[in-house]
Write a protein that holds these residues in place. Structure first.
Motif, PDB file in Angstrom:
ATOM      1  N   LEU A 398       0.719  -1.194  -0.258  1.00 34.90           N
ATOM      2  CA  LEU A 398      -0.178   0.008   0.068  1.00 34.90           C
ATOM      3  C   LEU A 398       0.917   1.243   0.105  1.00 34.90           C
ATOM      4  O   LEU A 398       0.534   2.181  -0.795  1.00 34.90           O
ATOM      5  N   THR A 399       1.933   1.210   0.929  1.00 34.94           N
ATOM      6  CA  THR A 399       2.707   2.436   0.908  1.00 34.94           C
ATOM      7  C   THR A 399       3.450   2.614  -0.360  1.00 34.94           C
ATOM      8  O   THR A 399       3.493   3.892  -0.791  1.00 34.94           O
ATOM      9  N   ALA A 400       3.894   1.594  -0.983  1.00 35.69           N
ATOM     10  CA  ALA A 400       4.468   1.780  -2.308  1.00 35.69           C
ATOM     11  C   ALA A 400       3.734   2.487  -3.258  1.00 35.69           C
ATOM     12  O   ALA A 400       3.933   3.574  -4.032  1.00 35.69           O
ATOM     13  N   ARG A 401       2.268   1.803  -3.482  1.00 39.96           N
ATOM     14  CA  ARG A 401       1.420   2.477  -4.394  1.00 39.96           C
ATOM     15  C   ARG A 401       1.215   3.767  -4.222  1.00 39.96           C
ATOM     16  O   ARG A 401       0.703   4.736  -5.016  1.00 39.96           O
ATOM     17  N   ALA A 402       0.916   4.015  -2.836  1.00 37.04           N
ATOM     18  CA  ALA A 402       0.414   5.531  -2.203  1.00 37.04           C
ATOM     19  C   ALA A 402       1.664   6.459  -2.776  1.00 37.04           C
ATOM     20  O   ALA A 402       1.283   7.374  -3.462  1.00 37.04           O
ATOM     21  N   TYR A 403       2.832   5.768  -2.463  1.00 34.46           N
ATOM     22  CA  TYR A 403       4.081   7.052  -2.885  1.00 34.46           C
ATOM     23  C   TYR A 403       4.134   7.200  -4.386  1.00 34.46           C
ATOM     24  O   TYR A 403       4.043   8.297  -4.932  1.00 34.46           O
ATOM     25  N   ARG A 404       3.899   6.154  -5.296  1.00 37.96           N
ATOM     26  CA  ARG A 404       3.937   6.352  -6.699  1.00 37.96           C
ATOM     27  C   ARG A 404       2.549   7.306  -7.228  1.00 37.96           C
ATOM     28  O   ARG A 404       2.769   8.219  -7.965  1.00 37.96           O
ATOM     29  N   THR A 405       1.367   7.272  -6.614  1.00 45.24           N
ATOM     30  CA  THR A 405       0.076   7.724  -7.198  1.00 45.24           C
ATOM     31  C   THR A 405       0.153   9.236  -6.807  1.00 45.24           C
ATOM     32  O   THR A 405       0.141  10.083  -7.464  1.00 45.24           O
ATOM     33  N   ALA A 406       0.922   9.568  -5.334  1.00 51.83           N
ATOM     34  CA  ALA A 406       0.948  10.805  -4.937  1.00 51.83           C
ATOM     35  C   ALA A 406       2.071  11.435  -5.610  1.00 51.83           C
ATOM     36  O   ALA A 406       2.035  12.755  -6.086  1.00 51.83           O
ATOM     37  N   SER A 407       3.004  10.826  -5.957  1.00 56.45           N
ATOM     38  CA  SER A 407       4.355  11.459  -6.814  1.00 56.45           C
ATOM     39  C   SER A 407       3.793  12.019  -8.185  1.00 56.45           C
ATOM     40  O   SER A 407       4.431  12.927  -8.461  1.00 56.45           O
ATOM     41  N   GLU A 408       3.020  10.848  -8.924  1.00 54.50           N
ATOM     42  CA  GLU A 408       2.501  11.248 -10.288  1.00 54.50           C
ATOM     43  C   GLU A 408       1.664  12.420 -10.263  1.00 54.50           C
ATOM     44  O   GLU A 408       1.687  13.288 -11.256  1.00 54.50           O
ATOM     45  N   ALA A 409       0.985  12.679  -9.183  1.00 53.96           N
ATOM     46  CA  ALA A 409      -0.200  13.712  -9.259  1.00 53.96           C
ATOM     47  C   ALA A 409       0.322  15.019  -8.716  1.00 53.96           C
ATOM     48  O   ALA A 409      -0.009  16.103  -9.242  1.00 53.96           O
ATOM     49  N   PHE A 410       1.192  14.715  -7.649  1.00 59.45           N
ATOM     50  CA  PHE A 410       1.389  16.345  -6.790  1.00 59.45           C
ATOM     51  C   PHE A 410       3.228  16.424  -7.172  1.00 59.45           C
ATOM     52  O   PHE A 410       3.596  17.621  -6.738  1.00 59.45           O
ATOM     53  N   GLY A 411       4.102  15.476  -7.397  1.00 58.90           N
ATOM     54  CA  GLY A 411       5.416  15.524  -7.506  1.00 58.90           C
ATOM     55  C   GLY A 411       5.687  14.792  -6.156  1.00 58.90           C
ATOM     56  O   GLY A 411       4.997  14.694  -5.027  1.00 58.90           O
ATOM     57  N   PRO A 412       6.988  14.400  -6.243  1.00 63.52           N
ATOM     58  CA  PRO A 412       7.586  13.602  -5.035  1.00 63.52           C
ATOM     59  C   PRO A 412       7.691  14.139  -3.729  1.00 63.52           C
ATOM     60  O   PRO A 412       7.694  13.640  -2.669  1.00 63.52           O
ATOM     61  N   GLY A 413       7.631  15.590  -3.587  1.00 65.66           N
ATOM     62  CA  GLY A 413       7.760  16.263  -2.467  1.00 65.66           C
ATOM     63  C   GLY A 413       6.258  16.191  -1.617  1.00 65.66           C
ATOM     64  O   GLY A 413       6.487  16.592  -0.526  1.00 65.66           O
TER      65      GLY A 413
END
Length: 708
Positions: A398-413
């Protein structure tokens, strides 16, 4: 002690079983382990700021999880995606222990707050528990994860990032651990040449590790043991217990056969073995317990966990194992899987010839070994400590998929907010001070979004989330944090406003900085304590100094390979990790004393045999050859057992545990091959008689210890 245990065999075994069942009962009554990835670092800006937020912003208390919801098409603000999101948020609010769940879809202004993406397809809701991360109930996390998984549909996905969810997804790889244990058991049986002899050593190790596991369950309720603590500590404890079992059983059987021919008594052999085990175990405990002075609660918790695993292994080898050997004495030779020409502790002609070959060309062997170890250690020069972001987690988690989704939508920051807390004195206009601060932060390079301010109870404390443009483990994020703490701090101080930066990203950075400062002292303390113990035992400056230098070389080489794999990404996919990243800040601090302690087992055993030969013949060359020839089998077998157990850790779903396993396995491998087989005989051959040199004044002042 060993002689007394052989006379009271049944009582000793009954006592150990009673301790095991008592510890199991207490651990079960307490409800299992309480392991959390939480830490405190008194004296750091991030810890002071986090404590301030807990005090002045009551609504910000409790563990935080970022809930990432997304739809591949359309928008989250209408239709089925909106209905699914609202239903999920309500379900999460009903989870026991949840204080609040924000709704980023209730106000389109969330775009400006960094909670709703510009295309309105991804949003981040903040879930806050009533309790801190140490106290969040396991049942609450389980229900949270179940609600997230149940909410997924064809047009809607929900994932989460945070300590609680991350901890719940880290499960020990039971299959690989079983494979590792079976491999270690096979090596043990083959080394001892008997199923019964190997079974006794394994049974002793399992009882010791059972006690350790149960006590660790109890201890985890009293100190902050990190989530990876039990797996690492118990694997180390199991390896040590099997290693001590191998040595004790081998010496017992050898002494028994010599006694039948009129040689050394069995009791004397057991006493010497007990002293060897106690000395090696004590050295490891001294190396590990020095970490208790580190001002990081996770480090202290991990230190206690390893100590809890080591102590029963040492005690069992000195009490339970002699009792078991005496009880099954008549059956020790049964179940031979293969016919052996001799016992494991008998001199090996092959290893003797190898040692002689190295001793004939000591300069070439020494330079070659040192060059190889230095090359392997070279990646340490680029070592970067820091947080491992979601990209390094198991890709299906879940954490890796959440990170990928959030990074693609908002940027890695978006996954690395810096929480800036400001305090304006009562005589200053608060709104003007906050506006000045917010404008200044927005204008800083590397800042993506600064959220609207949240005011504290007295309205003179204000908190803003600063969203960087870069990921948590990016050096640019560290640079941004440093700029806020220096130039921005000075600018606000000029206007009477004080600043602090908290949050997990700042805390991770401060932890890395704290470890950078603490690590050199840890190295000095571990080497100094080991030097003193070896000096007392072997009464030789060269032997004590050589052990420190060689252990430092092998550990550095293992660190170097670990950096190449996990930071540079060389072969990282073999461990099920999709992205390279910084090495976890805790690893060097924890690995060094652990590895140093483990390597002392082989050092003490080998040097004891070489010293015995030197005392008997005063022939330095012959003593080195005889010592290596008579110990190489047991050292190689012990290393193979450790390597099998630690390699299983390398396949863990936790990147931290995998890194730990690789570092331990590599260090053991290098120690048993390059160090003990090449570097040690070459260095000792060059030193000759000076291996046992000790100044007269020091010789008179040192206490005399019984030989191991």
């Amino acid at each position: 002690m060993a002689a007394w245990c052989t006379k009271h065999t049944k009582g000793v075994i009954a006592a150990w079983l009673a301790v095991l069942f008592l510890a199991l009962g207490v651990g079960f009554a307490l409800g299992g382990e309480r392991n959390r990835a939480d830490f405190r670092m008194p004296g750091t800006d991030s810890q002071a700021t986090n404590d301030l937020m807990q005090r002045e912003f009551p609504g910000e208390r409790g563990d935080v999880e970022a809930i990432v919801v997304s739809t591949p098409t359309g928008t989250l603000l209408a239709g089925k995606p909106l209905q699914s999101a609202e239903r999920l948020f309500q379900q999460l609010r009903d989870v026991p222990g949840v204080r609040s769940v924000s709704d980023p879809l209730s106000n389109s202004a969330s775009i400006n707050d960094g909670a709703l993406s510009v295309n309105r397809r991804t949003a981040i809701a903040i879930l806050r528990f009533e309790q801190g991360s140490l106290d969040v109930p396991d049942a609450a996390v389980t229900q949270l994860v179940a609600d997230l998984n149940a909410s997924r549909t064809a047009g809607f996905t929900a994932t989460a990032m945070g300590w609680a969810v991350e901890n719940s997804e880290i499960k020990p790889p039971v299959t690989t651990e079983i494979v590792g244990f079976l491999a270690a058991a096979i090596v043990l049986v083959l080394a001892l040449g008997s199923v019964v002899a190997g079974g006794i050593a394994l049974g002793n190790a399992l009882i010791a590790i059972g006690v350790s596991s149960s006590v660790l369950q109890i201890v985890s309720h009293l100190v902050n043991v990190p989530y990876f603590g039990p797996q690492v500590a118990l694997t180390v404890g199991l390896g040590i217990a099997i290693d001590y079992g191998l040595l004790t059983v081998a010496r017992y059987r050898g002494a028994r056969e010599r006694a039948q021919r009129g040689g050394t008594e069995v009791g004397d052999a057991l006493r010497r073995t007990s002293r060897t085990v106690a000395f090696a175990g004590g050295t490891m405990l001294i190396a590990i317990l020095g970490l208790l002075m580190t001002p990081i609660s996770m480090v202290r918790g991990m230190t206690v966990a390893i100590a809890v695993a080591v102590v029963p292994a040492v005690l069992a080898a000195n009490t339970l194992l002699p009792a078991l050997l005496h009880l099954f004495d008549a059956h020790l030779d049964r179940g031979r899987p293969i016919r052996r020409r001799g016992e494991i502790l008998e001199s090996s002609a092959t290893w003797g010839r190898w040692s002689q070959a190295v001793q004939r060309r000591p300069v070439a062997a020494l330079l070659g070994a040192v060059t190889l170890l230095c090359l392997l250690a070279a990646p340490i020069l680029s070592l970067r400590l820091g947080p491992a972001d979601g990209s390094t987690d198991n890709p299906s988690s879940l954490t890796a998929r959440a990170y990928r989704t959030a990074s693609e939508a908002f940027g890695p920051g978006a996954t690395a907010p810096l929480q800036v807390v400001a305090h304006a004195p009562a005589h200053l206009p608060v709104k003007r001070s906050v506006d000045r601060l917010r404008q200044s932060l927005v204008a800083m390079p590397g800042v993506l979004v600064v959220t609207p301010p949240t005011f504290g109870r007295d309205h003179h404390y204000v908190m803003l989330d600063v969203i960087p443009t870069t990921a948590p483990n990016d050096p640019a994020t560290t640079n941004l944090l440093h700029r806020i703490r220096t130039s921005e701090y000075d600018a606000m101080q000029a206007h009477g406003i004080s600043l602090g930066v908290g949050g997990q990203t700042a805390l991770q950075y401060d932890m890395a900085s704290t470890i950078h400062r603490a690590f050199p002292m840890t190295v000095v303390m571990v080497i100094a304590s080991s030097f003193l113990l070896l000096l007392l035992q072997f009464r030789s400056l060269a032997i004590a100094a050589k052990a420190g230098v060689m252990n430092l070389l092998s550990i550095s080489a293992a660190f170097g390979i670990t950096v190449a794999i996990f930071q540079w990404g060389w072969g990282i996919h073999l461990f099920g990790i999709s992205h390279a990243g910084p090495v976890h800040s805790l690893l060097p601090l924890l690995l060094f004393p652990t590895l140093f302690g483990l390597s002392m087992d082989y050092e003490v055993f080998l040097m004891a045999r070489i010293s015995d030969e030197w005392e008997r013949t005063h022939d330095a060359t012959g003593a080195i050859t005889a010592g290596i020839a008579s110990t190489a089998r047991v050292v190689t077998s012990g290393a193979a057992i450790m390597f099998a157990l630690f390699s299983a850790m390398a396949l863990s779903s936790s990147r931290t545990v995998a890194t730990f396993g690789v570092g331990l396995a590599l260090a053991v491998l290098l120690d048993a091959t390059v160090i003990r087989s090449v570097l040690l005989p070459a260095a000792m051959q060059l030193l000759g008689r000076y291996n046992w040199w000790l100044p007269t004044w020091l010789h008179r002042r040192l206490p005399v210890l019984r030989p191991v």
